[in-house]
Write a protein that holds these residues in place. Structure first.
Motif, PDB file in Angstrom:
ATOM      1  N   LEU A 139       0.755  -0.733   0.050  1.00 64.66           N
ATOM      2  CA  LEU A 139       0.125   0.121  -0.407  1.00 64.66           C
ATOM      3  C   LEU A 139       0.878   0.902   0.303  1.00 64.66           C
ATOM      4  O   LEU A 139       0.981   2.100  -0.456  1.00 64.66           O
ATOM      5  CB  LEU A 139      -1.156   0.373   1.296  1.00 64.66           C
ATOM      6  CG  LEU A 139      -1.967   1.137   1.292  1.00 64.66           C
ATOM      7  CD1 LEU A 139      -2.590   1.266  -0.346  1.00 64.66           C
ATOM      8  CD2 LEU A 139      -2.896   1.427   2.838  1.00 64.66           C
ATOM      9  N   GLU A 140       1.556   1.243   1.041  1.00 61.12           N
ATOM     10  CA  GLU A 140       2.478   2.223   0.906  1.00 61.12           C
ATOM     11  C   GLU A 140       3.560   3.003  -0.510  1.00 61.12           C
ATOM     12  O   GLU A 140       3.374   3.665  -0.592  1.00 61.12           O
ATOM     13  CB  GLU A 140       3.959   1.780   1.876  1.00 61.12           C
ATOM     14  CG  GLU A 140       2.803   2.376   3.726  1.00 61.12           C
ATOM     15  CD  GLU A 140       4.518   1.616   4.643  1.00 61.12           C
ATOM     16  OE1 GLU A 140       5.810   2.066   3.969  1.00 61.12           O
ATOM     17  OE2 GLU A 140       4.274   1.520   5.852  1.00 61.12           O
ATOM     18  N   ASP A 141       3.957   1.668  -0.937  1.00 64.61           N
ATOM     19  CA  ASP A 141       4.743   2.103  -2.470  1.00 64.61           C
ATOM     20  C   ASP A 141       3.507   2.072  -2.920  1.00 64.61           C
ATOM     21  O   ASP A 141       4.043   3.061  -3.947  1.00 64.61           O
ATOM     22  CB  ASP A 141       5.402   0.581  -2.861  1.00 64.61           C
ATOM     23  CG  ASP A 141       6.310   0.162  -2.128  1.00 64.61           C
ATOM     24  OD1 ASP A 141       7.086   1.204  -1.188  1.00 64.61           O
ATOM     25  OD2 ASP A 141       6.584  -0.530  -1.992  1.00 64.61           O
ATOM     26  N   GLY A 197      -2.735  11.740   4.836  1.00 67.48           N
ATOM     27  CA  GLY A 197      -2.647  10.375   5.448  1.00 67.48           C
ATOM     28  C   GLY A 197      -3.713   9.559   4.731  1.00 67.48           C
ATOM     29  O   GLY A 197      -3.596  10.700   3.914  1.00 67.48           O
ATOM     30  N   VAL A 198      -2.932   8.369   4.618  1.00 67.85           N
ATOM     31  CA  VAL A 198      -4.455   7.760   4.340  1.00 67.85           C
ATOM     32  C   VAL A 198      -5.822   7.523   5.172  1.00 67.85           C
ATOM     33  O   VAL A 198      -5.613   7.101   6.327  1.00 67.85           O
ATOM     34  CB  VAL A 198      -3.843   6.632   3.645  1.00 67.85           C
ATOM     35  CG1 VAL A 198      -4.811   5.388   3.111  1.00 67.85           C
ATOM     36  CG2 VAL A 198      -2.628   6.559   3.342  1.00 67.85           C
ATOM     37  N   SER A 199      -6.932   7.354   4.123  1.00 68.53           N
ATOM     38  CA  SER A 199      -7.678   6.819   5.340  1.00 68.53           C
ATOM     39  C   SER A 199      -8.696   6.275   4.477  1.00 68.53           C
ATOM     40  O   SER A 199      -8.935   6.092   3.024  1.00 68.53           O
ATOM     41  CB  SER A 199      -8.771   9.114   5.721  1.00 68.53           C
ATOM     42  OG  SER A 199      -8.141   9.488   6.182  1.00 68.53           O
ATOM     43  N   LEU A 200      -9.806   5.976   5.162  1.00 67.03           N
ATOM     44  CA  LEU A 200     -10.929   4.637   5.144  1.00 67.03           C
ATOM     45  C   LEU A 200     -11.885   5.242   5.329  1.00 67.03           C
ATOM     46  O   LEU A 200     -12.829   6.628   6.062  1.00 67.03           O
ATOM     47  CB  LEU A 200     -10.646   3.055   6.236  1.00 67.03           C
ATOM     48  CG  LEU A 200     -11.655   2.741   6.009  1.00 67.03           C
ATOM     49  CD1 LEU A 200     -11.522   1.901   4.262  1.00 67.03           C
ATOM     50  CD2 LEU A 200     -12.632   1.967   6.751  1.00 67.03           C
ATOM     51  N   VAL A 201     -12.163   5.165   3.467  1.00 72.15           N
ATOM     52  CA  VAL A 201     -13.812   6.478   3.307  1.00 72.15           C
ATOM     53  C   VAL A 201     -14.921   5.375   3.167  1.00 72.15           C
ATOM     54  O   VAL A 201     -15.840   5.825   3.591  1.00 72.15           O
ATOM     55  CB  VAL A 201     -13.961   7.430   2.209  1.00 72.15           C
ATOM     56  CG1 VAL A 201     -13.032   8.469   2.859  1.00 72.15           C
ATOM     57  CG2 VAL A 201     -13.366   6.855   0.778  1.00 72.15           C
ATOM     58  N   SER A 202     -14.790   4.164   2.512  1.00 74.07           N
ATOM     59  CA  SER A 202     -16.006   2.991   2.661  1.00 74.07           C
ATOM     60  C   SER A 202     -15.357   1.969   2.507  1.00 74.07           C
ATOM     61  O   SER A 202     -14.192   1.611   2.102  1.00 74.07           O
ATOM     62  CB  SER A 202     -17.163   3.319   1.100  1.00 74.07           C
ATOM     63  OG  SER A 202     -15.592   3.297   0.436  1.00 74.07           O
ATOM     64  N   PHE A 203     -15.862   0.971   3.142  1.00 68.80           N
ATOM     65  CA  PHE A 203     -15.503  -0.446   2.686  1.00 68.80           C
ATOM     66  C   PHE A 203     -16.614  -1.960   2.280  1.00 68.80           C
ATOM     67  O   PHE A 203     -17.996  -1.100   2.829  1.00 68.80           O
ATOM     68  CB  PHE A 203     -15.770  -0.653   4.409  1.00 68.80           C
ATOM     69  CG  PHE A 203     -14.669  -2.016   4.827  1.00 68.80           C
ATOM     70  CD1 PHE A 203     -13.818  -3.175   4.658  1.00 68.80           C
ATOM     71  CD2 PHE A 203     -16.065  -2.849   5.498  1.00 68.80           C
ATOM     72  CE1 PHE A 203     -13.788  -4.084   4.574  1.00 68.80           C
ATOM     73  CE2 PHE A 203     -15.573  -4.677   6.049  1.00 68.80           C
ATOM     74  CZ  PHE A 203     -14.303  -5.023   5.119  1.00 68.80           C
TER      75      PHE A 203
END
Length: 220
Positions: A139-141, A197-203
């Motif tokens: 994910l980071e890459d 940064g990275v955020s979860l907006v839907s799952f």
């Protein structure tokens, strides 16, 4: 902000010797996912897939719907954990049984819990810390390759998606144990990447399997 769409592969052949291939239903699910992303006018500069057959075939189907000529780049870090090895080492080696998927799921859940608890001491070829590290690294890459406002699509598996979602919520182990088991085949999880940064907006979005195509909704 850029977006990353994590797509769970279509239904595989649960309980069969050649598990790692899409069922006929799985191929249909991929087409519906492709139509959904097309409806949303999803545009991406990067496409990734694990190296598993079910992941790659789902990628091919979806990208064909989107009119993308370039295949998804394979990155085995997006592969699922080895459930066979985990059940062999922590679950008594019980084989998949297509007639009792719930029973097998219960055994797998227990084995995963023991796998996580054993950490580096697990006898499995890949330990939980190693799995978490490779998924996080993938994910980071990918994020590092995205420019401002650019997006990516990734074709992967439920355990990976659950772990990523859990990590972004602060509990990757709970993500694997609780979120993983409710992911649907062809579900869409969306992350956004910005200055903070990275955020979860839907799952696990799966409204594209509502209504007349509800027969395509599967969990395994």
């Amino acid at each position: 902000m850029g977006a990353i769409y994590l797509i769970r592969h279509g239904q595989a052949n649960f309980g069969e010797a050649d598990y790692d291939r899409l069922s006929a239903l799985g191929v249909e699910q991929g087409a519906v996912v492709g139509a959904e992303l097309l409806r949303r006018d999803v545009r991406f500069t990067e496409a990734r897939s694990g190296s598993l057959v079910r992941q790659r075939k789902t990628a091919e189907t979806v990208l064909d719907w989107l009119g993308s000529k370039a295949p998804a780049k394979e990155d085995p870090r997006w592969n699922e954990y080895d459930h066979v090895d985990i059940v062999a080492r922590h679950g008594g080696g019980v084989p998949q049984d297509a007639t009792d998927s719930r029973g097998y799921q219960a055994i797998l859940d227990t084995a995963l819990g023991e796998w996580i608890g054993a950490a580096e001491d697990s006898p499995c070829a890949e330990t939980w810390p190693a799995f978490l590290a490779r998924v996080s690294g993938a994910l980071e890459d990918l994020i590092s390759l995205l420019g401002k406002g650019e997006s990516a699509v990734v074709f992967t598996s439920g355990g990976v998606i659950g772990t990523v979602a859990g990590q972004l919520l602060g509990t990757p182990d709970a993500g694997l144990l609780r979120l993983n088991r409710v992911t649907v085949n062809g579900g869409i999880t969306k992350l956004v990447s910005g200055r903070s940064g990275v955020s979860l907006v839907s799952f696990n979005e799966h409204s594209h399997f509502d209504g007349r195509v509800s027969r395509l909704l599967t969990y395994r």
